[in-house]
Motif scaffolding. Structure first.
Motif, PDB file in Angstrom:
ATOM      1  N   LEU A  19       6.344  -5.132  -7.850  1.00  0.00           N
ATOM      2  CA  LEU A  19       5.408  -6.032  -7.181  1.00  0.00           C
ATOM      3  C   LEU A  19       6.126  -6.886  -6.145  1.00  0.00           C
ATOM      4  CD1 LEU A  19       3.412  -7.334 -10.291  1.00  0.00           C
ATOM      5  CD2 LEU A  19       3.015  -5.279  -8.927  1.00  0.00           C
ATOM      6  N   THR A  20       5.355  -7.518  -5.279  1.00  0.00           N
ATOM      7  CA  THR A  20       5.935  -8.417  -4.288  1.00  0.00           C
ATOM      8  C   THR A  20       6.611  -9.602  -4.952  1.00  0.00           C
ATOM      9  OG1 THR A  20       3.764  -9.489  -4.066  1.00  0.00           O
ATOM     10  CG2 THR A  20       4.328  -7.780  -2.448  1.00  0.00           C
ATOM     11  N   SER A  21       6.248  -9.905  -6.190  1.00  0.00           N
ATOM     12  CA  SER A  21       6.880 -10.989  -6.942  1.00  0.00           C
ATOM     13  C   SER A  21       8.260 -10.587  -7.453  1.00  0.00           C
ATOM     14  CB  SER A  21       6.013 -11.385  -8.139  1.00  0.00           C
ATOM     15  OG  SER A  21       5.943 -10.320  -9.075  1.00  0.00           O
ATOM     16  N   SER A  81      -6.194  -8.421 -13.575  1.00  0.00           N
ATOM     17  CA  SER A  81      -5.678  -9.015 -12.344  1.00  0.00           C
ATOM     18  C   SER A  81      -5.569  -7.956 -11.265  1.00  0.00           C
ATOM     19  CB  SER A  81      -4.295  -9.635 -12.582  1.00  0.00           C
ATOM     20  OG  SER A  81      -3.378  -8.633 -12.986  1.00  0.00           O
ATOM     21  N   GLN A  82      -5.439  -8.430 -10.034  1.00  0.00           N
ATOM     22  CA  GLN A  82      -5.103  -7.555  -8.925  1.00  0.00           C
ATOM     23  C   GLN A  82      -3.733  -7.983  -8.420  1.00  0.00           C
ATOM     24  OE1 GLN A  82      -6.776  -7.347  -4.589  1.00  0.00           O
ATOM     25  NE2 GLN A  82      -7.999  -5.906  -5.813  1.00  0.00           N
ATOM     26  N   VAL A  83      -2.868  -7.000  -8.144  1.00  0.00           N
ATOM     27  CA  VAL A  83      -1.510  -7.308  -7.722  1.00  0.00           C
ATOM     28  C   VAL A  83      -1.171  -6.524  -6.463  1.00  0.00           C
ATOM     29  CG1 VAL A  83      -0.714  -7.849 -10.059  1.00  0.00           C
ATOM     30  CG2 VAL A  83      -0.582  -5.491  -9.235  1.00  0.00           C
ATOM     31  N   GLU A  84      -0.107  -6.956  -5.801  1.00  0.00           N
ATOM     32  CA  GLU A  84       0.323  -6.306  -4.569  1.00  0.00           C
ATOM     33  C   GLU A  84       1.673  -5.638  -4.801  1.00  0.00           C
ATOM     34  OE1 GLU A  84       0.586  -7.211   0.223  1.00  0.00           O
ATOM     35  OE2 GLU A  84       0.205  -8.838  -1.206  1.00  0.00           O
ATOM     36  N   ILE A  85       1.782  -4.389  -4.365  1.00  0.00           N
ATOM     37  CA  ILE A  85       2.974  -3.590  -4.605  1.00  0.00           C
ATOM     38  C   ILE A  85       3.906  -3.631  -3.396  1.00  0.00           C
ATOM     39  CG2 ILE A  85       3.828  -1.238  -5.012  1.00  0.00           C
ATOM     40  CD1 ILE A  85       1.252  -0.692  -6.523  1.00  0.00           C
ATOM     41  N   SER A  86       5.197  -3.807  -3.681  1.00  0.00           N
ATOM     42  CA  SER A  86       6.186  -3.799  -2.600  1.00  0.00           C
ATOM     43  C   SER A  86       6.928  -2.466  -2.524  1.00  0.00           C
ATOM     44  CB  SER A  86       7.207  -4.923  -2.801  1.00  0.00           C
ATOM     45  OG  SER A  86       7.973  -4.726  -3.990  1.00  0.00           O
ATOM     46  N   GLN A  87       7.019  -1.751  -3.674  1.00  0.00           N
ATOM     47  CA  GLN A  87       7.795  -0.507  -3.678  1.00  0.00           C
ATOM     48  C   GLN A  87       7.394   0.389  -4.844  1.00  0.00           C
ATOM     49  OE1 GLN A  87      11.954  -1.111  -4.427  1.00  0.00           O
ATOM     50  NE2 GLN A  87      12.533   1.014  -3.998  1.00  0.00           N
TER      51      GLN A  87
END
Length: 270
Positions: free
Chosen positions: A53-55, A38-44
């Motif tokens: 993650l942003t989740s 998967s590809q995920v988006e990082i928030s911190q």
């Protein structure tokens, strides 16, 4: 397509991508991936080996360990902890990374476990190890890429990069093994003797620390390894120690716990 994972989704991912695990088998000795889960988006970025993650889900980079940050008092952080965090942040491009899952998916802190690649295809674990910001660690059954991480660490150790310049990460002389330091530790010393008893081969370091290699519990490589060739030479063994039957003892189960002179030029200089 961007996919933010939750713990509940992980089991479904494994079933969906079981064929991907098979395709990775030929890359066990490299740090590259043919496909990602998967590809995920990082928030911190939290520290050198953890991000959120942003989740809201936290992800732990498996196969490595970086210096600990004291978030309450940054000045008390371990050496290079903040540098490791900063370098991890540098490696992440456009706040997105790709994940490769392993055998165990979640740790006891409810963090997702993954091998992580940026959008340029760089393995972030390998990059951190190569700079000396992390050491290679195998936790549980998550053994994918271990050989690549191990070999990368050997290079960083021999070049005295990053953490390998600091006393904290240097191996302790084996005759110093005591209860007060009974935890996972790297022990350095010459092999005094090797002997066999029942199903266990014993390698004695500095005439003090008895390291047992049990045929029933050790990996295949260790079962066929000729430990007699190490007598009189220096080695490093990473193991917990305990006092039993009037001896300080450790245990060697996996090949990545052992560093031999042919692998580490620094052994003669420690």
């Amino acid at each position: 397509m961007l996919l933010n994972l939750t713990i509940l989704q992980i089991s479904q991912i494994i079933l969906t991508y079981c064929c991907v695990f098979i395709s990775f088998s030929g890359f066990a000795d490299t740090c590259k991936a043919r496909q990602y889960h998967s590809q995920v988006e990082i928030s911190q970025v939290i520290d050198g080996d953890t991000f959120r993650l942003t989740s809201g889900q936290s992800v732990r980079l498996i196969g490595i360990n970086t210096p600990e940050i004291n978030h309450k008092n940054l000045a008390d952080s371990e050496p290079l902890a903040r540098e490791a965090k900063a370098y991890l942040s540098e490696l992440i491009i456009n706040d997105k990374v790709n994940l490769v899952l392993d055998s165990e998916l979640v740790d006891k802190y409810n963090r997702m476990l993954a091998h992580v690649f940026n959008t340029k295809g760089e393995n972030l674990q390998q990059a951190l190890i190569a700079k000396g910001y992390a050491d290679a660690r195998v936790y549980g059954d998550n053994k994918k890429y271990w050989r690549c991480y191990f070999n990368t660490e050997l290079k960083a150790r021999n070049q005295h990069l990053g953490i390998w310049q600091h006393k904290k990460w240097k191996a302790t002389l084996a005759n110093k093994a005591r209860a007060k330091i009974n935890f996972d530790k790297a022990w350095f010393g010459y092999v005094s003797r090797v002997f066999r008893k029942d199903t266990t081969t014993w390698m004695v370091l500095e005439n003090h620390l008895y390291v047992g290699i049990n045929d029933l519990e050790s990996d295949l490589f260790l079962k066929h390894f000729n430990f007699d060739q190490l007598v009189g030479k220096n080695v490093i063994v990473e193991t917990k120690v305990a006092y039993k039957d009037k001896k300080w003892r450790g245990e060697l189960r996996d090949i990545w716990q052992l560093f031999t002179p042919s692998q580490l030029s620094l052994l003669e200089k420690t």
